[in-house]
Design a protein around this motif. Structure first.
Motif, short mmCIF file in Angstrom:
data_model
loop_
_atom_site.label_atom_id
_atom_site.label_comp_id
_atom_site.label_asym_id
_atom_site.label_seq_id
_atom_site.Cartn_x
_atom_site.Cartn_y
_atom_site.Cartn_z
N CYS A 37 168.35 23.17 62.41
CA CYS A 37 168.23 22.20 63.57
C CYS A 37 168.55 22.55 64.98
CB CYS A 37 169.21 20.97 63.12
SG CYS A 37 168.81 19.77 61.96
N LEU A 38 169.49 23.69 64.99
CA LEU A 38 169.93 24.44 66.21
C LEU A 38 168.97 25.21 66.71
CD1 LEU A 38 173.78 25.42 65.81
CD2 LEU A 38 172.91 23.65 67.20
N ILE A 39 168.37 25.97 65.83
CA ILE A 39 167.21 26.90 66.20
C ILE A 39 166.02 26.07 66.89
CG2 ILE A 39 165.35 28.37 65.35
CD1 ILE A 39 167.49 29.59 63.25
N HIS A 40 165.73 24.88 66.11
CA HIS A 40 164.88 24.03 66.67
C HIS A 40 164.94 23.24 67.95
CE1 HIS A 40 161.83 20.81 66.91
NE2 HIS A 40 160.89 21.74 66.59
N THR A 41 166.19 23.11 68.00
CA THR A 41 166.74 22.53 69.36
C THR A 41 166.62 23.55 70.67
OG1 THR A 41 168.21 21.01 68.29
CG2 THR A 41 168.54 21.26 70.52
#
Length: 436
Positions: A37-41
């Motif tokens: 999730c952090l990478i995609h954000t």
């Protein structure tokens, strides 16, 4: 009086216990999901955005790494202070590091990612035209964002209630979990807000001094209104705890629902007033908001005092039956004695400290289990009670269980750093006894 003798327990090696613990796999899966999730954000906010307005196409530059680092620099102190506050709220529950990490990680990574996409989708459904973030307009901020964000933050609370069953029945426990989820959400949200403000000020000549604009936003979101997200989500936590502790099926349904509705309505009013009212009117409403925060704090303090009395009364039932010594109820029912026992255990070494924390946790679980029996919320507690009592008696020789009169131990150097002293040698002849 005598109490139940400890039964011998064969403990597996630590790595086998770790692999057999379901919490390990839950946290392992959460870490992987949170990283994704952090990478995609990051990819979403860092990429340039193509827009078309009035038939003209343009490109809005994404947030730079420099701005994101600056946002992180200004966002982490607020998250650290509020996290410490909510961890200290749940002082009757010790060694709940996995729950604290779970709630904070969920709010910071998963809840922010889900709400970002849902807010954008709902803003599009409302046909709101805006800038880079379609959820940044006044309409979505008032009508869609509060419902989406409070749902995402509160999901972990209901998941814990379903997974742990009757063990999650304390108001201070649910408020602590709700606050950590909310402050995790606010942490990542503040990073994006600060980074976006800095990035916009750097690429826009009319924005003025980038540092001054950023510091104004930091004071507004990181100091003056930093209580917003924790306050709203705590209402859901209070309603959930009241529902779990009630025998009425109607209260079990309406108490969590009412708490969630209050959280959403409060969030709507907060965003709505911030969007339409001038600064002078907002300053007056800020004092009203502080009054609401003070009311919640007083309520939590009262509940904490009642939790201590409940633990004393419920453990007193086992003391009267001769299953536990009276010192257990005395030590576990007062926060100051629990903290003193923990401090004394720290002075005696890490192993004793860890066993003391486990002893306090097991004794607290036993008190809450007894309270559930008295309230009629648990029908068959017999095996669980015996298991907890036996575990307390096993830990008793290895933990600090009596706080009154306990004294701190003097610091001791490790064995490697100690000087070997020459012991006097006895040169007298030692005659062996005659053999028969």
């Amino acid at each position: 009086m005598s109490y139940v003798a400890p039964t011998p327990v064969v403990r597996r090696p630590w790595w086998q216990r770790l692999l057999r613990n379901p919490w390990f796999w839950v946290l392992f899966a959460l870490v992987l999901i949170s990283a994704a999730c952090l990478i995609h954000t990051y990819v979403v906010v860092h990429a340039d955005t193509e827009i078309e307005q009035n038939g003209q196409k343009g490109v809005i530059p994404g947030i730079t790494n420099q701005s994101l680092k600056l946002g992180l620099h200004y966002a982490w102190p607020t998250a650290a202070v509020w996290s410490a506050i909510f961890i200290c709220v749940d002082r009757f529950r010790t060694r709940h590091l996995h729950v604290w990490f779970l709630c904070f990680c969920w709010g910071a990574c998963v809840a922010t990612w889900v709400s970002m996409h849902l807010n954008t989708w709902m803003a599009g459904m409302l046909s709101v035209a805006g800038g880079v973030d379609p959820a940044s307009g006044a309409g979505p901020a008032v009508y869609s964002a509060p419902f989406v964000e409070e749902s995402c933050k509160a999901f972990v609370l209901f998941a814990l209630a379903v997974a742990t069953g009757r063990r999650m029945t304390s108001v201070v426990q649910t408020v602590s979990a709700a606050g950590l989820s909310a402050i995790g959400f606010a942490f990542v949200e503040n990073i994006m807000y600060y980074a976006r403000a800095d990035n916009y000020a750097r690429v826009t000549a009319s924005a003025g001094d980038p540092k001054q604009a950023l510091m104004e936003l930091v004071l507004l979101r990181g100091v003056y209104t930093s209580f917003g997200h924790p306050l709203f989500t705590s209402m859901t936590g209070i309603g959930l705890a009241l529902g779990l502790r009630s025998r009425s099926r109607l209260v079990r349904i309406f108490a969590p629902t009412t708490g969630f509705v209050m959280a959403v309505v409060g969030h709507m009013l907060f965003n709505g007033f911030s969007s339409v009212l001038p600064m002078q009117a907002l300053k007056k409403l800020w004092f009203v908001a502080l009054g609401v925060v003070a009311s919640v704090v007083v309520f939590i303090v009262i509940r904490t005092v009642r939790e201590g009395k409940m633990i004393r009364h419920r453990l007193g039932d086992y003391v009267k039956a001769g299953w536990l010594p009276a010192s257990d109820a005395d030590t576990l029912s007062a926060l100051r004695r629990r903290q003193w026992a923990t401090l004394v255990a720290v002075s005696q070494g890490p192993r004793r400290w860890w066993r003391t924390l486990e002893f306090l946790r097991v004794g607290t679980d036993l008190a809450y289990l007894r309270d559930a029996v008295v309230r009629g919320l648990d029908d068959d507690p017999g095996p669980r009670q015996i298991q907890l009592i036996n575990r307390m008696n096993v830990l008793r020789p290895m933990a600090v269980t009596v706080a009154r009169g306990a004294k701190l131990s003097k610091p001791r150097l490790p064995n490697i750093l100690r000087r070997r002293r020459n012991r006097p040698v006895n040169h007298e002849l030692q005659w062996a006894p005659p053999q028969a």
